[in-house]
Enzyme design. Structure first.
Site, PDB file in Angstrom:
ATOM      1  N   ASP B 100       0.854  -1.187   0.000  1.00 57.96           N
ATOM      2  CA  ASP B 100       0.000   0.000   0.000  1.00 57.96           C
ATOM      3  C   ASP B 100       0.887   1.234   0.000  1.00 57.96           C
ATOM      4  OD1 ASP B 100       0.873  -0.608   2.654  1.00 57.96           O
ATOM      5  OD2 ASP B 100      -0.625   0.770   3.454  1.00 57.96           O
ATOM      6  N   GLU B 167       0.198  -0.945   5.788  1.00 56.62           N
ATOM      7  CA  GLU B 167       1.299  -0.380   6.574  1.00 56.62           C
ATOM      8  C   GLU B 167       1.130   1.120   6.772  1.00 56.62           C
ATOM      9  OE1 GLU B 167       5.115   1.212   7.857  1.00 56.62           O
ATOM     10  OE2 GLU B 167       4.023   1.782   6.069  1.00 56.62           O
TER      11      GLU B 167
HETATM   12 ZN   LIG Z   1       7.061   2.035   4.057  1.00 54.22          ZN
HETATM   13 ZN   LIG Z   2       5.515   4.797   4.297  1.00 53.85          ZN
END
Ligand SMILES: [Zn+2]
Ligand SMILES: [Zn+2]
Ligand SMILES: [Zn+2]
Ligand SMILES: [Zn+2]
Lengths: 478, 478
Positions: B100, B167
């Site tokens: 992501d 993340e």
């Molecule tokens: Zn990263």
């Molecule tokens: Zn990042």
């Protein structure tokens, strides 16, 4: 010369007519701070102009030019300059009021439609935006003209009116107009005293006259360092952080008990006289009232006079907030690059922006120097205004005291207020006459708030009060 | 055993193919923080899954359930758990990455379309959102599989991959998945060490390995008093103002030089060893780099090691902002009723939220008590995470040092970083193995910023680096 009984009787007998006119005025949503409502401010000016003319006044609607608001260039509302009577044997009283209002939407939490006057017979409240601030008081003057015209009574004084439509939005253009209309052959020539009805009793019980207002100096202290916002993981403890410096400076301005720490600022306060001290001890307003109004038991002192003097005759320093720092909900780990602390000092005699600003600036510069920071400091005075204090022993006040005693059977409290009404100072300084603040509404009217109201009794007795005041003015040899 | 020359040659010869795959990945706008982009995060997971399968990996796409975002209940992106090889004679390396990305709009100030990889032949930059964070490094692993498959080379180690799609949005669901996959017969069984390529060189010149990250404890200190916002004219110097109290407390947390004033917090810091001190003195990163990166000459010290240790091995306390105070432009004379100061402490060994939080809370309570304020205080720890520190003498690091020397002809700097990557600690603690942060990109890549880029040379040499690292791991007897 007290007011003639037939004037007082007329006011009682015509209460419904007066309330109907108030309902008409409230129905015009004359919000000055929103460009999309501006046409209604103009509409309200026309309404008042036509009412004043009908009641026999000569009226001039003075255009003030244009302004830019919400990205549009729009016309400022006019100021209405009106007068009745020009008898050199009579005193001339200038009455000021404003016909614009604060914004109001039912969605803000109003219980009723804000621009429809609701007459609550149970509580005696007239509820609607502008009922108390300031359409009720403005119409109070019209009620008096109405009564005298219908009764064929001569007015006891010459009257001049200055009604503006931008009070809730900084009175743009008003000062210039006033200055332009001072002098020989100009509108304000011959004014002996000013009466402004645009404030409130301290409480819900006791009428008051207000003879002082605090001034203000508003500051923006900016600390800048990095070229852009930084991540605290990457930069924490490597660079001077603007927020750390700003918070250090803001913490040096005022104690939690309200004492201003800027050296010299408190020294400028005029000494308290025993005559004035006696007024605070006597005021029908106490710590319980302050705490009720604040909604919490957080008064700075247990001493009533100390708390009231904190509001009325001592300067205060409030920290309003910080521009440029993280202010949303949640947890952002930012080191803001540039932050501006906002604070203001409410000024009292003999403080002025001119003598306070240099002290504040020098102090902040010296406190910043102590931090040994590599960030940059700048200080800006965003706006300022001097405090205003009138002589409450002047005949203008004596007349208002007598009128209050006649209408309310109570001696009014003599108060000073903590906020500012800049036009008060403009009139006092440019006309060189005494200015009186003679409120119509009560302390719980909720001007600027939801469910603004004016008590029916305050509207009706207040109309009598303003009228009686004119008779008492006429009666005094001065 | 250095990497076979034909692997290195293959990488050079197939650079255009690798860049084309990076362009395909960047073209999928897999922004995890915006519900309207969520379908693209799923699309990116499918893309990677199919690539991994084509390259010979067994892949499990593990659903993580649902979340509520922007008021909608939507599916979390899956985590991809993939593996290649199961030879008990080989070491097993777990590679983590995320697919992501941060949001990006051309209107944010990008010079080119953020989700179209631009190959700038003049500068050698591959520009696009996710190029460096973290699609480039993730594809680096795929490039290695590609090369070995095409060349018919056996991999020197068993590989496991854990690629997540959340993340940039708090890695929601990942910790639970990792904990669930630890143990006999579970996915993470047999992992000997972890390699994470999701950070950057300190500078643009010298590769580095990162063996430590700071933790964090994020606090919200709320002072409340009045029932609603008050007007400073009416209430200034009559009541305890929450802002005054909050600023007083915030001013007692950290000095302008970065020293944390909460008693006991600095005492928890593990002593500096001479071995570690030598690393900071030697780092190819100095005050000029820090100041260049901050965009201003505002370093806290003239001593290079002191500045670097401030970021890497000492705790920092940053004041982020205030919620509830006046934060807009202009001059509002408000006394805010309830204000929440936000600050965080970056933690280093042996600090943890568990041993720091009580010190912070007790200190703030005692400082508030000294103010004698009638306002109310509350303190909330919004989130926290422990610091992470690995042994840089472990074979995992030795292999990475050798690989860096082989590819870049430079000994990498051994660094610690000031921010947090929580999954690092999760792997270290739940798998009980050494974790290595082996960056591909440079310090000026601008992850999370506009015009994010990965240098072509870092993508290509970085692919060689990751591959060579695997050979060096296989070579070490451990
Ligand atoms: Zn990263
Ligand atoms: Zn990042
Ligand atoms: Zn008003
Ligand atoms: Zn108002």
């Amino acid at each position: 010369m007290p007011a003639p009984p037939k004037f007082l009787d007329y006011v009682d007998a015509n209460a419904d007519k007066f309330i109907k006119r108030l309902a008409e005025a409230v129905a015009i949503p004359s919000v000055s701070g929103d460009a999309s409502y501006r046409k209604h401010v103009h509409e309200m000016a026309s309404y008042l102009e036509s009412q004043l003319k009908t009641l026999g006044a000569e009226v001039r609607s003075v255009p003030l030019g244009k302004q830019v608001l919400d990205g549009q260039e729009i016309d400022l509302p006019p100021v209405l300059l009106a007068q009745l009577g020009n008898d050199p044997k009579k005193k001339t009283i200038l009455c000021y009021g404003h016909f614009d209002v604060q914004p109001a939407l039912i969605g803000d939490g109003w219980d009723t439609e804000p621009f429809k006057l609701v007459i609550d017979d149970k509580t005696g409240r007239l509820i609607g935006r502008g009922s108390s601030d300031d359409k009720g008081p403005v119409l109070g003057w019209l009620n008096i003209l109405d009564a005298h015209k219908d009764l064929g009574l001569p007015l006891p004084v010459n009257l001049k009116f200055c009604f503006e439509g931008m009070e809730e939005s900084g009175s743009e253009g008003l000062d210039e107009l006033i200055h332009a209309e001072v002098g020989k052959g100009k509108f304000f020539e011959g004014v002996d005293a000013v009466c402004i009805s645009d404030n409130y009793w301290l409480n819900t019980r006791t009428p008051c006259l207000t003879y002082g207002l605090r001034g203000i100096s508003y500051y923006k202290v900016t600390i800048s360092g990095p070229a852009r916002d930084l991540h605290s993981g990457v930069f924490g403890r490597t660079v001077h952080e603007p927020m750390t410096d700003l918070i250090a400076i803001m913490s040096k301005l005022v104690t939690p008990c309200g004492k201003i720490l800027v050296p010299g600022v408190e020294d400028l306060v005029a000494p308290l006289t025993s005559e004035e001290k006696a007024r605070y001890d006597k005021l029908d307003y106490g710590i319980a009232d302050v705490e009720h109004s604040a909604g919490a038991q957080i008064a700075l002192s247990d001493d009533k006079a100390a708390v009231l003097m904190g509001r009325m005759r001592y300067p205060s320093l409030s920290l309003h907030g910080i521009e440029g720092a993280f202010s949303a909900a949640g947890a952002k780990t930012v080191i803001p690059a540039k932050v501006s602390g906002k604070f203001s000092i409410r000024l009292v005699p003999d403080q002025t922006p001119a003598n306070v600003d240099p002290l504040v600036i020098a102090y902040i510069q010296s406190e910043f120097a102590k931090l040994n920071s590599k960030n940059k400091l700048s200080i800006e005075n965003i706006h300022g205004g001097k405090p205003w204090l009138a002589d409450p022993n002047h005949w203008n006040y004596v007349a208002a005291i007598k009128a209050t005693e006649a209408v309310y059977k109570q001696t009014p409290d003599l108060t000073r207020e903590g906020g500012s009404i800049p036009v008060t100072l403009t009139f006092a300084e440019s006309l060189g006459v005494n200015v009186l603040l003679l409120p119509m509404g009560r302390g719980d009217d909720g001007a600027h708030s939801t469910n603004e109201k004016l008590d029916r009794s305050n509207f009706i007795e207040g109309t009598k009060l303003l009228g009686t005041y004119l008779y008492e003015v006429a009666d005094i040899k001065a």
